[in-house]
Write a protein that holds these residues in place. Structure first.
Motif, PDB file in Angstrom:
ATOM      1  N   ARG A 204     -94.450  32.696 -99.841  1.00  0.00           N
ATOM      2  CA  ARG A 204     -93.117  32.337-100.304  1.00  0.00           C
ATOM      3  C   ARG A 204     -92.644  33.391-101.290  1.00  0.00           C
ATOM      4  O   ARG A 204     -93.347  33.737-102.227  1.00  0.00           O
ATOM      5  CB  ARG A 204     -93.141  30.982-101.005  1.00  0.00           C
ATOM      6  CG  ARG A 204     -93.677  29.878-100.139  1.00  0.00           C
ATOM      7  CD  ARG A 204     -92.561  29.306 -99.301  1.00  0.00           C
ATOM      8  NE  ARG A 204     -93.091  28.183 -98.542  1.00  0.00           N
ATOM      9  CZ  ARG A 204     -92.745  27.923 -97.316  1.00  0.00           C
ATOM     10  NH1 ARG A 204     -91.893  28.689 -96.695  1.00  0.00           N
ATOM     11  NH2 ARG A 204     -93.240  26.901 -96.690  1.00  0.00           N
TER      12      ARG A 204
ATOM     13  N   GLU B 192     -95.651  36.627-116.820  1.00  0.00           N
ATOM     14  CA  GLU B 192     -94.560  35.992-117.556  1.00  0.00           C
ATOM     15  C   GLU B 192     -94.741  36.226-119.042  1.00  0.00           C
ATOM     16  O   GLU B 192     -95.853  36.293-119.550  1.00  0.00           O
ATOM     17  CB  GLU B 192     -94.530  34.488-117.291  1.00  0.00           C
ATOM     18  CG  GLU B 192     -94.069  34.126-115.913  1.00  0.00           C
ATOM     19  CD  GLU B 192     -93.913  32.619-115.727  1.00  0.00           C
ATOM     20  OE1 GLU B 192     -93.772  31.894-116.741  1.00  0.00           O
ATOM     21  OE2 GLU B 192     -93.934  32.183-114.584  1.00  0.00           O
TER      22      GLU B 192
ATOM     23  N   ARG C 201     -97.032  38.576-110.513  1.00  0.00           N
ATOM     24  CA  ARG C 201     -96.111  38.688-111.630  1.00  0.00           C
ATOM     25  C   ARG C 201     -96.791  38.280-112.927  1.00  0.00           C
ATOM     26  O   ARG C 201     -97.830  37.652-112.932  1.00  0.00           O
ATOM     27  CB  ARG C 201     -94.895  37.820-111.400  1.00  0.00           C
ATOM     28  CG  ARG C 201     -95.255  36.348-111.264  1.00  0.00           C
ATOM     29  CD  ARG C 201     -94.148  35.450-111.693  1.00  0.00           C
ATOM     30  NE  ARG C 201     -94.333  34.062-111.408  1.00  0.00           N
ATOM     31  CZ  ARG C 201     -95.278  33.273-111.878  1.00  0.00           C
ATOM     32  NH1 ARG C 201     -96.233  33.771-112.617  1.00  0.00           N
ATOM     33  NH2 ARG C 201     -95.320  32.003-111.608  1.00  0.00           N
TER      34      ARG C 201
ATOM     35  N   ASP D 283     -93.114  38.452-104.719  1.00  0.00           N
ATOM     36  CA  ASP D 283     -94.165  37.468-104.490  1.00  0.00           C
ATOM     37  C   ASP D 283     -94.488  36.810-105.825  1.00  0.00           C
ATOM     38  O   ASP D 283     -94.887  37.495-106.773  1.00  0.00           O
ATOM     39  CB  ASP D 283     -95.404  38.162-103.925  1.00  0.00           C
ATOM     40  CG  ASP D 283     -96.531  37.203-103.605  1.00  0.00           C
ATOM     41  OD1 ASP D 283     -96.466  36.019-104.002  1.00  0.00           O
ATOM     42  OD2 ASP D 283     -97.494  37.651-102.955  1.00  0.00           O
ATOM     43  N   PRO D 284     -94.320  35.499-105.929  1.00  0.00           N
ATOM     44  CA  PRO D 284     -94.579  34.842-107.210  1.00  0.00           C
ATOM     45  C   PRO D 284     -96.026  34.939-107.687  1.00  0.00           C
ATOM     46  O   PRO D 284     -96.307  34.717-108.856  1.00  0.00           O
ATOM     47  CB  PRO D 284     -94.169  33.381-106.968  1.00  0.00           C
ATOM     48  CG  PRO D 284     -94.010  33.221-105.518  1.00  0.00           C
ATOM     49  CD  PRO D 284     -93.852  34.579-104.913  1.00  0.00           C
TER      50      PRO D 284
ATOM     51  N   LEU E  20     -86.277  40.110-104.678  1.00  0.00           N
ATOM     52  CA  LEU E  20     -87.254  39.179-104.117  1.00  0.00           C
ATOM     53  C   LEU E  20     -88.645  39.722-104.421  1.00  0.00           C
ATOM     54  O   LEU E  20     -88.887  40.923-104.268  1.00  0.00           O
ATOM     55  CB  LEU E  20     -87.087  39.053-102.611  1.00  0.00           C
ATOM     56  CG  LEU E  20     -85.833  38.346-102.124  1.00  0.00           C
ATOM     57  CD1 LEU E  20     -85.776  38.384-100.601  1.00  0.00           C
ATOM     58  CD2 LEU E  20     -85.783  36.918-102.619  1.00  0.00           C
TER      59      LEU E  20
ATOM     60  N   ALA F  31     -89.972  34.682-104.182  1.00  0.00           N
ATOM     61  CA  ALA F  31     -89.131  34.139-105.241  1.00  0.00           C
ATOM     62  C   ALA F  31     -88.042  35.158-105.535  1.00  0.00           C
ATOM     63  O   ALA F  31     -88.226  36.354-105.331  1.00  0.00           O
ATOM     64  CB  ALA F  31     -89.965  33.868-106.489  1.00  0.00           C
ATOM     65  N   GLY F  32     -86.929  34.682-106.011  1.00  0.00           N
ATOM     66  CA  GLY F  32     -85.832  35.585-106.330  1.00  0.00           C
ATOM     67  C   GLY F  32     -85.447  35.469-107.789  1.00  0.00           C
ATOM     68  O   GLY F  32     -85.653  34.434-108.420  1.00  0.00           O
ATOM     69  N   ALA F  33     -84.887  36.553-108.300  1.00  0.00           N
ATOM     70  CA  ALA F  33     -84.457  36.567-109.696  1.00  0.00           C
ATOM     71  C   ALA F  33     -83.415  37.660-109.890  1.00  0.00           C
ATOM     72  O   ALA F  33     -83.307  38.587-109.090  1.00  0.00           O
ATOM     73  CB  ALA F  33     -85.650  36.818-110.617  1.00  0.00           C
TER      74      ALA F  33
END
Length: 74
Positions: free
Chosen positions: A8, A39, A37, A33-34, A31, A10-12
């Protein structure tokens, strides 16, 4: 026959870039890949830190306005 694992994305929206980043600008949507990453939280706001090579696609309004591109690239 083979099996694949679904990934899946993810977008930001990009809010800041480092001095050596070449393919994205502030305001672009990306886009990624979560799983790939990191945080960080600054003043109660969470941010995702990405390396440029971990971005799968960029949607940039500056590209779609030119009429020559779709605005999406890998």
């Amino acid at each position: 026959t083979f099996a694949v694992q679904l990934a899946r994305a993810a977008g930001a929206r990009v809010v800041a870039v480092g001095q050596n980043v070449r393919t994205v600008e502030v305001g672009d949507r990306v886009l990624y890949d979560p799983e790939d990453r990191a945080e960080v939280e600054v003043r109660a706001t969470a941010y995702v830190l990405l390396r440029e090579r971990d971005i799968h696609a960029v949607a940039a309004e500056r590209l779609s306005e030119s009429g020559e591109a779709t605005g999406l690239y890998l």
